[in-house]
Each structure stands twice: as C-alpha cells, then as structure tokens.
Scaffold this motif. Sequence first.
Motif, short mmCIF file in Angstrom:
data_model
loop_
_atom_site.label_atom_id
_atom_site.label_comp_id
_atom_site.label_asym_id
_atom_site.label_seq_id
_atom_site.Cartn_x
_atom_site.Cartn_y
_atom_site.Cartn_z
N TYR A 154 0.85 -1.20 0.00
CA TYR A 154 0.00 0.00 0.00
C TYR A 154 0.88 1.24 0.00
N GLU A 155 1.94 1.21 0.80
CA GLU A 155 2.83 2.37 0.93
C GLU A 155 3.62 2.65 -0.33
N THR A 156 3.71 1.67 -1.23
CA THR A 156 4.46 1.92 -2.47
C THR A 156 3.53 2.08 -3.68
N LYS A 157 2.44 1.31 -3.70
CA LYS A 157 1.58 1.31 -4.89
C LYS A 157 0.43 2.31 -4.83
N CYS A 158 -0.09 2.55 -3.62
CA CYS A 158 -1.33 3.33 -3.49
C CYS A 158 -1.08 4.74 -2.97
N ILE A 159 0.07 4.94 -2.33
CA ILE A 159 0.31 6.15 -1.56
C ILE A 159 0.44 7.40 -2.41
N ALA A 160 0.66 7.26 -3.72
CA ALA A 160 0.77 8.44 -4.57
C ALA A 160 -0.52 9.25 -4.51
N CYS A 161 -1.66 8.53 -4.45
CA CYS A 161 -2.95 9.22 -4.55
C CYS A 161 -3.80 9.10 -3.29
N HIS A 162 -3.52 8.11 -2.48
CA HIS A 162 -4.38 7.82 -1.32
C HIS A 162 -3.63 7.90 0.01
N SER A 163 -4.39 8.17 1.06
CA SER A 163 -3.90 8.01 2.42
C SER A 163 -4.93 7.20 3.18
N VAL A 164 -4.54 6.72 4.34
CA VAL A 164 -5.50 5.97 5.16
C VAL A 164 -6.59 6.91 5.67
N ASP A 165 -6.18 8.10 6.17
CA ASP A 165 -7.14 8.93 6.88
C ASP A 165 -7.28 10.36 6.36
N GLU A 166 -6.76 10.64 5.15
CA GLU A 166 -6.96 11.97 4.56
C GLU A 166 -7.34 11.82 3.09
N ASN A 167 -8.29 12.64 2.62
CA ASN A 167 -8.58 12.68 1.19
C ASN A 167 -7.43 13.40 0.50
N ARG A 168 -6.93 12.79 -0.56
CA ARG A 168 -5.89 13.47 -1.36
C ARG A 168 -6.35 13.41 -2.82
N ILE A 169 -5.53 12.93 -3.71
CA ILE A 169 -5.95 12.82 -5.11
C ILE A 169 -7.08 11.80 -5.19
N GLY A 170 -6.99 10.77 -4.37
CA GLY A 170 -8.06 9.80 -4.20
C GLY A 170 -8.64 9.90 -2.79
N PRO A 171 -9.80 9.27 -2.54
CA PRO A 171 -10.40 9.36 -1.20
C PRO A 171 -9.63 8.53 -0.18
N LYS A 172 -9.84 8.85 1.09
CA LYS A 172 -9.17 8.11 2.16
C LYS A 172 -9.74 6.69 2.24
N HIS A 173 -8.94 5.79 2.83
CA HIS A 173 -9.29 4.37 2.81
C HIS A 173 -9.78 3.82 4.15
N VAL A 174 -9.75 4.60 5.20
CA VAL A 174 -10.19 4.07 6.48
C VAL A 174 -11.64 3.61 6.36
N GLY A 175 -11.91 2.40 6.83
CA GLY A 175 -13.26 1.86 6.78
C GLY A 175 -13.75 1.45 5.42
N ILE A 176 -12.86 1.28 4.45
CA ILE A 176 -13.32 1.04 3.08
C ILE A 176 -14.10 -0.26 2.92
N VAL A 177 -13.62 -1.36 3.55
CA VAL A 177 -14.33 -2.62 3.35
C VAL A 177 -15.66 -2.54 4.08
N GLY A 178 -16.72 -2.72 3.35
CA GLY A 178 -18.06 -2.58 3.91
C GLY A 178 -18.67 -1.21 3.70
N ARG A 179 -17.86 -0.25 3.27
CA ARG A 179 -18.33 1.12 3.06
C ARG A 179 -19.07 1.21 1.74
N LYS A 180 -20.04 2.14 1.66
CA LYS A 180 -20.73 2.35 0.38
C LYS A 180 -19.78 3.03 -0.60
N VAL A 181 -19.84 2.61 -1.84
CA VAL A 181 -18.97 3.17 -2.88
C VAL A 181 -19.35 4.62 -3.12
N GLY A 182 -18.33 5.49 -3.25
CA GLY A 182 -18.59 6.88 -3.62
C GLY A 182 -19.19 7.73 -2.53
N ARG A 183 -18.88 7.42 -1.25
CA ARG A 183 -19.58 8.13 -0.18
C ARG A 183 -18.67 8.81 0.85
#
Lengths: 188, 120
Positions: free
Chosen positions: B32-61
């Motif tokens: 995650y730290e090498t492949k996803c980190i360019a656009c995403h963070s665990v707990d901050e929206n950046r180029i992509g949305p944050k990922h905390v709580g993603i599994v089970g989360r509604k898409v696009g919300r």
Amino acid sequence: MENSRRNFFGMSSKACLSAAALSVMAGVPSLGYAKNFNPEKDVDILNVALSLEHEAINAYQLGASSGLLQKPILDVAILFQSHHKAHRDALVKTIETLGGKAVTERTLDDYAKALKANTLASQDDILKLAAKLELGAINAYLGVIPAFVDMKLSQIAGRLAADETMHYTALTQALGQRLPNQAFSFGG
Amino acid sequence: MKVFYLLGIFLCFDMRIVLAKANDVELGRQLYETKCIACHSVDENRIGPKHVGIVGRKVGRVAGYSYSAALKNANTQWTPRLLDAWLTDPEAVFPGQKMAFRLSDIRERQLIIEYLKTLK
C-alpha cells in the motif's frame, strides 16, 4: 555519513531536464493518434498525473520553507520542485491541446493538512516524505500506462516515471538507504 | 492426556494461521505504501479518497471527496471481491470513473486487500 550526503548532492545538483525533452513531451499529440483514440479518457488520466505534480510541487514547497532543510539538500529540493513544475506545465499544455480542462491545484494549507506537514520535525522527515511521494508517483505512472488509449501518452507516463525514479534514487541515497537488491523494484 | 496433546497440536496450527495472516497484512501495508500512496492516504482525502473503513463502506460516499458520477451513482458496497475487480481494471467495474491505476499481480492485490480490511 553527513559528508558523503553533502558530496552526493553537490555532484547531483548539476542535473536538469533538457528543453528538447520538454518540447517533445508537450508536442506529443501532434505525432498521431491511435485508431480508437478517446481524448476525454486520456485527459482524465492526464489530470490525475497533473494532480500528482501539483501535490509534489507543494510538498517540496512545504519542505523548502520549513527551515529544516540545509544546503545542498535545500538546493536539490528546489531543483526537484522545478522538475515537477516542468512536468505540470507540459501536462497542462497537453491536456488543453486535447481539448480538456486542466485540474487546478489546491491551497498550500490543503496540501499541508493532507500530507501531515505538522509532523515533520527534521530534514530526514522531509526527505522520507519526499521519497515516499516520489516512489508512489513512479508506481502510479507505471501503473497507468496500460490505461491510455494513445500509446504516445503512455510514453509520457514512462518519461515522468523516469524523472521520479531519478528523484527517488537521489533522496534514498541522501537518507543513506541501500539500493534495492532485486530487479523490477517498481511498477507491476 | 491425549486430549491435551491434541489440543496443543491444534493450537500450534491455529497460531501458524494467525501469524501467516499477520504477515500478509504487513506485506499488504508495505505494498500500500508503495503502490497506493501516490494518490491515497489511510485517513486523509488526497488525489483519491481516504481508505479508512473502506471494506463494507458504500462506494462513492466519503465526505469531502469529489467523486466521478460513476462512483457517486454506484449504489453498492466495497467488498474484498469488488476491490479485487476494481484494482484489476477500475474502468471495467465502473465505466467513467477517475482511477487509471491498475494492479495486475493477483498476490499483490490480495495482500493490499488484506491490509485494507484492517483499516477501521
């Protein structure tokens, strides 16, 4: 270790992007389109790349203005920022040539919050953040290559990845990190 | 006595599964730290949305992130299976979306998803 780091950056600060390379990158759309070229899709991807460059420019700005970077590392940070600005300018020109609207950068405060700039307490912290972002960008650019419809734009992604790899290597060497033991460290 | 012996063997196997899982999560974090980190963070929206709580989360919300219409209108939840399809080819899953990055390695996708599952 500190002397070897300074010497390393003393030698590397002479590197720069050539004007010829920039003009080729900016002029790519004129070299012909793929059969099923869809400018809108490729513009979307280019705008993601542009977002990465905006973030990189601001990340280096945060580092340079933090007061934590010492020369010659400060000079190299400013140099690398200039490379990202060149990437930005070329991407904006390409997006607009394709008829798209270039995404705008956010405020410096927005980037500071997103990158947790308030946790950066030393030169090494900044170098580690920069290295992490450069590595992420390398893998992002390599990862989007198959998604472009126009292969010439895939070449742009490759060239951007090459610059970021140069940045990443310089930064990790400044941190005293070892080179990878294995081949194929990036992309995949 | 035999019962305790069998219980001991069972616990050893169970611990190996637990340790293997923990190793997968750590490998996933590193990827995650090498492949996803360019656009995403665990707990901050950046180029992509944050990922905390993603599994089970509604898409696009995720609040505060500007989604494409494709994801805003998705009307489904992120599951490990959907994430695997998404990471393989986002455009095939939600045409018109914004993420161009693709991860072709099956094992790397599995490991990243194992890590994403832990982000609560």
